[in-house]
Design an enzyme around this catalytic site. Structure first.
Site, short mmCIF file in Angstrom:
data_model
loop_
_atom_site.label_atom_id
_atom_site.label_comp_id
_atom_site.label_asym_id
_atom_site.label_seq_id
_atom_site.Cartn_x
_atom_site.Cartn_y
_atom_site.Cartn_z
N CYS A 1 0.81 -1.21 0.00
CA CYS A 1 0.00 0.00 0.00
C CYS A 1 0.86 1.28 0.00
CB CYS A 1 -0.97 -0.06 1.17
SG CYS A 1 -2.42 0.96 0.89
N HIS B 1 -3.25 -5.75 2.44
CA HIS B 1 -2.87 -5.92 3.84
C HIS B 1 -3.45 -7.27 4.27
CE1 HIS B 1 -1.75 -1.67 4.45
NE2 HIS B 1 -2.79 -1.35 3.71
N1 GLN Z 1 -1.92 6.79 1.93
C1 GLN Z 1 -2.19 5.82 0.95
C2 GLN Z 1 -3.60 5.82 0.39
O1 GLN Z 1 -4.56 6.06 1.09
C3 GLN Z 1 -1.80 4.45 1.50
C4 GLN Z 1 -2.68 3.92 2.57
C5 GLN Z 1 -2.25 2.56 3.10
O2 GLN Z 1 -1.05 2.25 3.18
N2 GLN Z 1 -3.22 1.75 3.54
O3 GLN Z 1 -3.75 5.57 -0.80
#
Ligand code: GLN
EC number: 6.3.5.13
Length: 237
Positions: free
Chosen positions: A89, A187
């Site tokens: 992510c 995740h």
């Molecule tokens: N900030 C990024 C987004 O919202 C990554 C979020 C995350 O790592 N879950 O796209």
């Protein structure tokens, strides 16, 4: 090597490292976890076999970028040399040129790979199931995604979306594969419910470390792991 674990650890991404270590130890392979924190220098990173870049909020992403940028040259050469990387992510987005947040502000990425991520509209949240392009069995990978960013690229995808949103909610692809780098929005943590991906990473790391063409290693009893994996498929596919 767990990069900046206090910052890059959304939704328990650290669990991926624990999973990799356990699966090595269960096979009698010694595996040490190192946490890369501020001021750790370059030498420690050179000795790594696997790098984890976990997820992060936009704010955390920009903080970590300012430290990771000093390691850009080294990380690039390690990637070209085939080091195994799992970037999740926010960590995945950091591999690209930039992440444009919802207000239009550009959060710089390391630009190790040629792609860009843009936050557009609603966040993409929920359980996700993909069919991976990697040479593993089973082909399905299950996880959980929560991102505002939409990623567009021309690399090999990590997989095809069977359920959920993936890279951008439009083209049906999820994640990215480049050499031994896996970039993904999954995740979970990802690896405990997808032991075939964990083993793929361990194998690639051992093949690189010991200069082997290919390696067969001991199968583990993954009854519980696949009970969890299959339950996700039953519930959401
Ligand atoms: N900030 C990024 C987004 O919202 C990554 C979020 C995350 O790592 N879950 O796209």
């Amino acid at each position: 090597m767990n990069m900046f674990p206090e910052v890059l650890n959304l939704y328990g991404d650290r669990g991926n490292i624990i999973c990799l270590q356990k699966r090595c130890v269960w096979r009698g392979i010694k595996a040490n976890i190192f946490e890369y924190n501020l001021g750790a220098g370059q030498e420690i990173l050179k000795s790594a076999d696997i790098i984890l870049l976990g997820g992060a909020s936009d704010r955390e992403q920009s903080i970590v970028y300012s430290h990771l940028i000093n390691l850009k040259g080294l990380i690039k050469s390690l990637i070209e040399d085939g080091i195994v990387v799992l970037a999740i992510c926010g960590g995945y987005q950091l591999l690209g040129e930039a992440y444009i947040d919802a207000s239009g502000r550009a959060i710089k990425g390391l630009h190790l790979l040629d792609f860009i991520t843009k936050a557009e509209g609603k966040r993409l949240i929920g359980n996700i199931i993909i069919e991976t392009s990697l040479d593993v069995f089973p082909k399905t990978v299950v996880g959980y995604e929560n991102h505002g960013g939409r990623t567009y690229h021309d690399y090999q995808p990590f997989g095809k979306v069977l359920k959920g949103h993936g890279n951008n909610g439009k083209d049906g692809f999820e994640g990215l594969i480049y050499k031994n780098v896996i970039g993904t929005y999954l995740h979970g943590p990802l690896l405990p419910k997808n032991p075939h991906i964990a083993d793929f990473m361990i194998k690639k790391a051992l093949e690189r470390k010991y200069n082997l063409d290919s390696l067969e290693f001991q199968k583990l009893d993954d009854t519980l792991e696949y009970l969890a994996h299959n339950r996700v498929k039953e519930l959401y596919m």
